[in-house]
Design a protein around this motif. Structure first.
Motif, mmCIF file in Angstrom:
data_model
loop_
_atom_site.group_PDB
_atom_site.id
_atom_site.type_symbol
_atom_site.label_atom_id
_atom_site.label_comp_id
_atom_site.label_asym_id
_atom_site.label_seq_id
_atom_site.Cartn_x
_atom_site.Cartn_y
_atom_site.Cartn_z
ATOM 1 N N ALA A 155 -49.132 13.335 -18.394
ATOM 2 C CA ALA A 155 -47.947 12.643 -18.902
ATOM 3 C C ALA A 155 -46.696 13.098 -18.170
ATOM 4 C CB ALA A 155 -47.807 12.891 -20.404
ATOM 5 N N ALA A 156 -46.638 14.374 -17.805
ATOM 6 C CA ALA A 156 -45.478 14.885 -17.067
ATOM 7 C C ALA A 156 -45.383 14.234 -15.691
ATOM 8 C CB ALA A 156 -45.582 16.400 -16.937
ATOM 9 N N ILE A 157 -46.513 14.091 -15.026
ATOM 10 C CA ILE A 157 -46.510 13.465 -13.691
ATOM 11 C C ILE A 157 -46.081 12.002 -13.782
ATOM 12 C CG2 ILE A 157 -48.013 12.765 -11.778
ATOM 13 C CD1 ILE A 157 -49.594 15.371 -12.299
ATOM 14 N N ALA A 213 -42.685 10.328 -12.219
ATOM 15 C CA ALA A 213 -42.728 9.220 -11.255
ATOM 16 C C ALA A 213 -41.936 8.014 -11.748
ATOM 17 C CB ALA A 213 -44.181 8.833 -10.989
ATOM 18 N N ILE A 214 -42.205 7.596 -13.000
ATOM 19 C CA ILE A 214 -41.530 6.388 -13.522
ATOM 20 C C ILE A 214 -40.043 6.641 -13.715
ATOM 21 C CG2 ILE A 214 -41.382 4.855 -15.522
ATOM 22 C CD1 ILE A 214 -44.407 5.111 -15.797
ATOM 23 N N GLY A 215 -39.706 7.797 -14.329
ATOM 24 C CA GLY A 215 -38.293 8.097 -14.590
ATOM 25 C C GLY A 215 -37.481 8.199 -13.313
ATOM 26 N N CYS A 216 -38.028 8.870 -12.305
ATOM 27 C CA CYS A 216 -37.302 8.993 -11.033
ATOM 28 C C CYS A 216 -37.178 7.631 -10.341
ATOM 29 C CB CYS A 216 -37.998 9.998 -10.120
ATOM 30 S SG CYS A 216 -37.715 11.703 -10.616
ATOM 31 N N VAL A 223 -36.867 14.312 -14.821
ATOM 32 C CA VAL A 223 -37.299 15.583 -14.208
ATOM 33 C C VAL A 223 -37.385 16.672 -15.286
ATOM 34 C CG1 VAL A 223 -36.612 17.430 -12.623
ATOM 35 C CG2 VAL A 223 -36.464 15.047 -11.894
ATOM 36 N N LEU A 224 -36.342 16.732 -16.138
ATOM 37 C CA LEU A 224 -36.336 17.734 -17.206
ATOM 38 C C LEU A 224 -37.505 17.513 -18.182
ATOM 39 C CD1 LEU A 224 -34.828 20.139 -18.472
ATOM 40 C CD2 LEU A 224 -33.525 18.489 -19.799
#
Length: 198
Positions: free
Chosen positions: A26-28, A32-35, A65-66
Motif C-alpha cells: 500500500a505504501a508503494i 506512486a499514485i500520490g506523486c 511521500v509522508l
C-alpha cells in the motif's frame, strides 16, 4: 526453547507476514499514485496563471511521500517483529540456559538386589553360617538370637559383581532379612528386619 515453533498467525494468507506485505504494498502504491497526481497538478498549476494549483500539487506529492513512509514503516515493523523468534519474547530469567548437573558416581552398578534364599540352596547353610553372612552384609547391624531361623537375605552389592557371593552392601542401600522367630511372644511367626547401610 521456543525457537523453531511456528505460532499460529505468523504465516498463511491472514498471517502477520501477509499484513506486513499489505502495508508495504500500500505504501508503494500510495507513493506512486500520490506523486503522479501531485506532479500533474503541480505542472498544471505552472502551466496556468493559478499558483494555488501548483502549491496544492506540491502538498499532495509531499503528503503521499509522508503517507508512504508511515505505511512502509508500519509494515517493516510488523515484519521485523514477526522474525525475532519466540525465545526473544520471553523475559530474560525465563529464557533457556545451560544447567550443569554434577552427579557423584553411583555407589553400585547393580540394578537388582542380590538374594540369598538359604532354604533353597544346596547344600543348605547352617544357621551360624547364615548369621555370619547376615552380619557381614549388614556390617554387624542385623543380628539374630537363639530360636531365630534366617530364611533369606536381600541387598544391593557394591561394584560390578551383583551376585549373592558379593557380601559388601552398597552405601545408602537397604539390607532386608527375612526370619522365622520361634520364640516370639505371640507364637512362631515370620518377620522382616531391615537396615540401611551408612
Amino acid at each position: 526453547m521456543l525457537d523453531g515453533i511456528d505460532p499460529w498467525g505468523l504465516t498463511g494468507p491472514n498471517g502477520l507476514n501477509s499484513v506486513a506485505a499489505t502495508f508495504i504494498g500500500a505504501a508503494i502504491i500510495l507513493l506512486a499514485i500520490g506523486c503522479a497526481v501531485g506532479l500533474v497538478r503541480w505542472l498544471g498549476g505552472k502551466a496556468t496563471p493559478s499558483s494555488e494549483g501548483s502549491t496544492k500539487g506540491l502538498k499532495m506529492a509531499g503528503a503521499s511521500v509522508l503517507g508512504a513512509v508511515v505505511l512502509g514503516s508500519i509494515g517493516g515493523a510488523v515484519q521485523w517483529g514477526s522474525s525475532l523468534g519466540t525465545a526473544s519474547l520471553m523475559p530474560e530469567a525465563a529464557r533457556p540456559g545451560q544447567v550443569v548437573i554434577d552427579r557423584k558416581a553411583p555407589k553400585t552398578t547393580c540394578t537388582s538386589q542380590a538374594v540369598r534364599d538359604f532354604d533353597d540352596e544346596d547344600p543348605k547353610a547352617s544357621q551360624p553360617k547364615r548369621a555370619a553372612v547376615v552380619k557381614e552384609v549388614s556390617n554387624g547391624a542385623l543380628t539374630v538370637g537363639p530360636g531365630v531361623q534366617i530364611i533369606s537375605l536381600k541387598w544391593y552389592p557394591t561394584g560390578t559383581d551383583c551376585s549373592g557371593q558379593n557380601t559388601e552392601a552398597a552405601s545408602g542401600t537397604e539390607v532386608e532379612m527375612r526370619i522365622y522367630d520361634t520364640v516370639a511372644l505371640e507364637g512362631a511367626e515370620e518377620q522382616i528386619r531391615k537396615h540401611t547401610i551408612d
